[in-house]
Design a protein around this motif. Sequence first.
Motif, short mmCIF file in Angstrom:
data_model
loop_
_atom_site.label_atom_id
_atom_site.label_comp_id
_atom_site.label_asym_id
_atom_site.label_seq_id
_atom_site.Cartn_x
_atom_site.Cartn_y
_atom_site.Cartn_z
N HIS A 1 -49.65 -36.11 29.05
CA HIS A 1 -50.76 -35.91 29.85
C HIS A 1 -51.78 -36.83 29.70
CE1 HIS A 1 -53.91 -33.21 31.43
NE2 HIS A 1 -54.57 -33.39 30.38
N GLU B 1 -44.57 -26.89 29.91
CA GLU B 1 -44.23 -26.91 31.46
C GLU B 1 -45.47 -27.11 32.19
OE1 GLU B 1 -44.20 -25.89 35.28
OE2 GLU B 1 -44.75 -24.30 33.99
N ILE C 1 -47.18 -30.29 32.04
CA ILE C 1 -46.42 -31.34 32.82
C ILE C 1 -46.47 -31.19 34.23
CG2 ILE C 1 -44.21 -32.23 33.39
CD1 ILE C 1 -45.20 -33.37 30.65
N ASP C 2 -46.76 -29.98 34.69
CA ASP C 2 -47.13 -29.65 36.04
C ASP C 2 -48.50 -30.06 36.33
OD1 ASP C 2 -47.02 -28.23 38.46
OD2 ASP C 2 -48.77 -26.94 37.73
N THR D 1 -48.31 -33.78 36.65
CA THR D 1 -47.60 -34.19 38.04
C THR D 1 -48.77 -34.20 39.03
OG1 THR D 1 -45.54 -33.24 36.91
CG2 THR D 1 -45.74 -33.94 39.52
N LEU E 1 -37.73 -28.49 32.28
CA LEU E 1 -38.76 -27.61 31.37
C LEU E 1 -38.70 -26.13 31.84
CD1 LEU E 1 -41.87 -29.79 30.49
CD2 LEU E 1 -40.22 -28.48 28.69
N ALA F 1 -45.43 -33.83 25.69
CA ALA F 1 -46.13 -33.29 27.12
C ALA F 1 -47.74 -33.59 26.91
CB ALA F 1 -45.87 -31.77 27.41
N LEU G 1 -41.29 -37.41 36.15
CA LEU G 1 -42.09 -36.10 35.56
C LEU G 1 -41.88 -35.11 36.25
CD1 LEU G 1 -45.77 -37.64 34.98
CD2 LEU G 1 -43.97 -37.06 33.35
N THR G 2 -41.51 -34.91 37.51
CA THR G 2 -41.09 -33.81 38.50
C THR G 2 -39.69 -33.43 37.86
OG1 THR G 2 -42.24 -34.62 40.41
CG2 THR G 2 -40.35 -33.07 40.78
N GLN H 1 -40.32 -31.72 34.63
CA GLN H 1 -40.86 -30.35 34.77
C GLN H 1 -39.93 -29.37 35.40
OE1 GLN H 1 -43.84 -30.09 38.00
NE2 GLN H 1 -44.24 -28.06 37.50
N ASN H 2 -38.91 -29.79 36.17
CA ASN H 2 -38.00 -28.67 36.57
C ASN H 2 -37.06 -28.49 35.45
OD1 ASN H 2 -38.88 -28.84 39.18
ND2 ASN H 2 -37.54 -30.66 39.75
#
Length: 156
Positions: free
Chosen positions: A63, A110, A113-114, A117, A149, A59, A142-143, A146-147
């Motif tokens: 990033h 998470e 990653i948020d 995104t 995670l 992650a 990536l979405t 994230q989901n």
Amino acid sequence: MSFRFRPSLLLVTTPLFLTLCTPVHAANFDEALPDATALTQLELRAQQANPRDQCYLYAELVHTMTEMAVKQIANGDDDNAAATLKQINRYAQLIQSNLARNTKRLKNAEMLIDHTTVRLAQALHLASDEDRTTVQATLKQLTLVQNQLLDQVFSH
């Protein structure tokens, strides 16, 4: 009940709002990005890490690479941006494929990653027509990560 306009409240909140909000196009463009050696070391550290730690380390890599891609897109460096986005997709797939074994610092991963995104969504508006499809595909990847995670965070 009636509400009155309070100019004093506006005088206090406006400077605070302007201080906390960074313009979308200027956010983090001046942030120092690691060189190729530092990126290689980060990737090596993620590859060799304990499986429980890999999620967060990848992650971090996603990033960092996203910040690079955003800067490349903003500078009109389409070829390097496309290559960087492909690497981001590869690292995102590594997060996904090993997610069941990665249980340490899931919430931190998470959150990272948020943020990543959001940054990539900002870059979508700067991307050329040629790169927009690649940025959208990476953003979709990536979405999804994230989901997944978030699912893992809530299941632990």
